[in-house]
Design an enzyme around this catalytic site. Sequence first.
Site, PDB file in Angstrom:
ATOM      1  N   GLY A   1      41.903  47.986  35.384  1.00 42.11           N
ATOM      2  CA  GLY A   1      42.725  48.939  36.343  1.00 42.11           C
ATOM      3  C   GLY A   1      42.621  48.316  37.633  1.00 42.11           C
TER       4      GLY A   1
ATOM      5  N   ASP B   1      43.365  41.958  39.274  1.00 44.32           N
ATOM      6  CA  ASP B   1      43.097  41.016  38.561  1.00 44.32           C
ATOM      7  C   ASP B   1      43.788  41.327  36.941  1.00 44.32           C
ATOM      8  OD1 ASP B   1      42.063  39.915  40.952  1.00 44.32           O
ATOM      9  OD2 ASP B   1      40.270  39.965  40.027  1.00 44.32           O
ATOM     10  N   SER B   2      43.236  42.149  36.591  1.00 45.55           N
ATOM     11  CA  SER B   2      43.603  42.437  35.275  1.00 45.55           C
ATOM     12  C   SER B   2      45.066  42.958  34.931  1.00 45.55           C
ATOM     13  CB  SER B   2      42.687  43.292  34.288  1.00 45.55           C
ATOM     14  OG  SER B   2      42.624  44.312  35.041  1.00 45.55           O
ATOM     15  N   SER B   3      45.303  43.669  35.875  1.00 51.27           N
ATOM     16  CA  SER B   3      46.943  44.382  36.275  1.00 51.27           C
ATOM     17  C   SER B   3      47.905  43.104  36.192  1.00 51.27           C
ATOM     18  CB  SER B   3      46.977  45.271  37.289  1.00 51.27           C
ATOM     19  OG  SER B   3      45.965  46.371  37.219  1.00 51.27           O
TER      20      SER B   3
ATOM     21  N   HIS C   1      34.498  21.399  62.677  1.00 46.54           N
ATOM     22  CA  HIS C   1      34.816  21.952  61.429  1.00 46.54           C
ATOM     23  C   HIS C   1      36.598  22.631  61.742  1.00 46.54           C
ATOM     24  CE1 HIS C   1      31.078  22.396  58.895  1.00 46.54           C
ATOM     25  NE2 HIS C   1      30.828  22.458  60.506  1.00 46.54           N
TER      26      HIS C   1
ATOM     27  N   GLU D   1      38.142  23.758  59.198  1.00 44.17           N
ATOM     28  CA  GLU D   1      38.534  24.897  58.351  1.00 44.17           C
ATOM     29  C   GLU D   1      38.226  25.905  58.879  1.00 44.17           C
ATOM     30  OE1 GLU D   1      34.164  23.784  57.126  1.00 44.17           O
ATOM     31  OE2 GLU D   1      35.866  22.539  58.217  1.00 44.17           O
TER      32      GLU D   1
ATOM     33  N   CYS E   1      31.786  17.046  59.029  1.00 44.21           N
ATOM     34  CA  CYS E   1      30.423  17.230  59.447  1.00 44.21           C
ATOM     35  C   CYS E   1      29.332  16.405  58.632  1.00 44.21           C
ATOM     36  CB  CYS E   1      29.930  18.910  59.247  1.00 44.21           C
ATOM     37  SG  CYS E   1      28.600  19.292  60.331  1.00 44.21           S
TER      38      CYS E   1
END
EC number: 6.3.5.2
Length: 521
Positions: free
Chosen positions: A232, A235-237, A177, A179, A86
Amino acid sequence: MMNNIHLNKILILDFGSQYTQLIARRVREIGVYCELSHYDINSDFIKKFNPKGVILSGGPDTVTFDNSARAPSIIFDLNIPILGICYGMQTMAIQLGGHATSADKHEYGFAKVRSCNYSPLLNGINDGGDDLLDVWMSHGIEVKRLPDGFKLIASTDSCNIAGFADINKHYYGLQFHPEVTHTKQGKHILERFVSDICQCKKNWTTDNIITKLVKDLKNQIGSANVLLGLSGGVDSSVVAILLQQAVGKQLTCVFVDNGLLRLNEGNKIMQTFAQNMSVKVIRVNAQEKFYNALSNEDKPEAKRKIIGHAFIEVFEEEARKLNNIQFLAQGTIYPDVIESAGTKSNKTKVIKSHHNVGGLPNSLQLTLVEPIKELFKDEVRKIGVILGLPTHMLNCHPFPGPGLSIRILGQVKQEYVDILRQADTIFIDELYKNNLYNTVNQAFAVFLPIKSVGVTGDARRYDYVISLRAVETIDFMTARWARLPYDFLDLVSNRIMNEIPRISRVVYDISSKPPATIEWE
């Protein structure tokens, strides 16, 4: 021997399109690593990044204006394939000697593109034969004259030059596009560019990523001890399990109860980790510290930074109680970095600082470890599946690190937190009861510190407002507001107003991202 997951990579230059993050997701789904950077990124970064190919995204600028965005000239000197999408196609044409002007007929939405003249990008790709492709268009400018050495490879009834190519230089431009999912063969086209034209090997796989992350963590941390800020969430788990595999007992997790969690959330998190993961978790009750720090503050950016500083102070206090803690690990993911850092641009405005990116103090005494900062949310979830995270944890909606503080507009007060907790609990409980929780990707309530007139019985009431928010998204970079049933919203609204005395009105947020963000602050 593990494949180098970063050896073959694509650089995506962002001109501001709402679809740019989708390009990155599609490339990674193909199995190739890529990064997003703003179009004005400096030449030294591009050289050091050493991409196998470059993709120029779409964007909102008018390419015919003298001060409109342009691709860095260095990309045309690197002898690597380039794909302009584009706006990216239009600026490529102009920068290489072609011409673009206002389109005779603007195209927004579905269109049929006919491929023509052989090109390695589109050859043999069609929807049902006859070289026709169902695509998604969104443009009011079009290329009118090709640069020297280029040929036409696609057109529509309204746009004569819908695709071009310089096959010798491996330069390609598409006005549509690829995508977006509306372009049915879009992923096939991008795979043709990334795999065949750029010749990238598909090393970006979940198994390879896990192997690389564990190896890097071992090398970075060595024999030292590491503290992980555990929320909890997914991500952190995931980071906790990766660290456990990498350094074992050198890991100590700290769960900070800042008084800004959802109803009974602290107890649930501790119970989940005790039952499912053999990691050491220390719970720190720090409600008073966080409330004092947030006292009288009403600005969203300031609240995020205050939260970030307070977390670090708690972590550093805990580190001093333990032996040889040199590292602080966090579950920062790629969208956090993009939104906080503006995709490495000096010009891009920060959308919001994430407490674990923009909220960290310069005086941090511990070395930061962020093993999943290159990953999108869905990539993190895939890793979580392989690592054996409990299903309920994997399917749990994201909850921001600053907690309810950024779901309360303005100042944070205990009264507001208590009201919001009740409203949020009702909303989430009803989503579960009505089998709607897993049909949306994030849902929550927001407390609005404004009052609205209502009626209870024969009496007038003047109390606060709650907004409900639910979105559908793949990567949390773009999101669509969820079309929840009216009867369901009616049920939730009535429960909130009947069960929470200080609420007189409930509204539903129908803003998508962009232009809005998912969280209100």
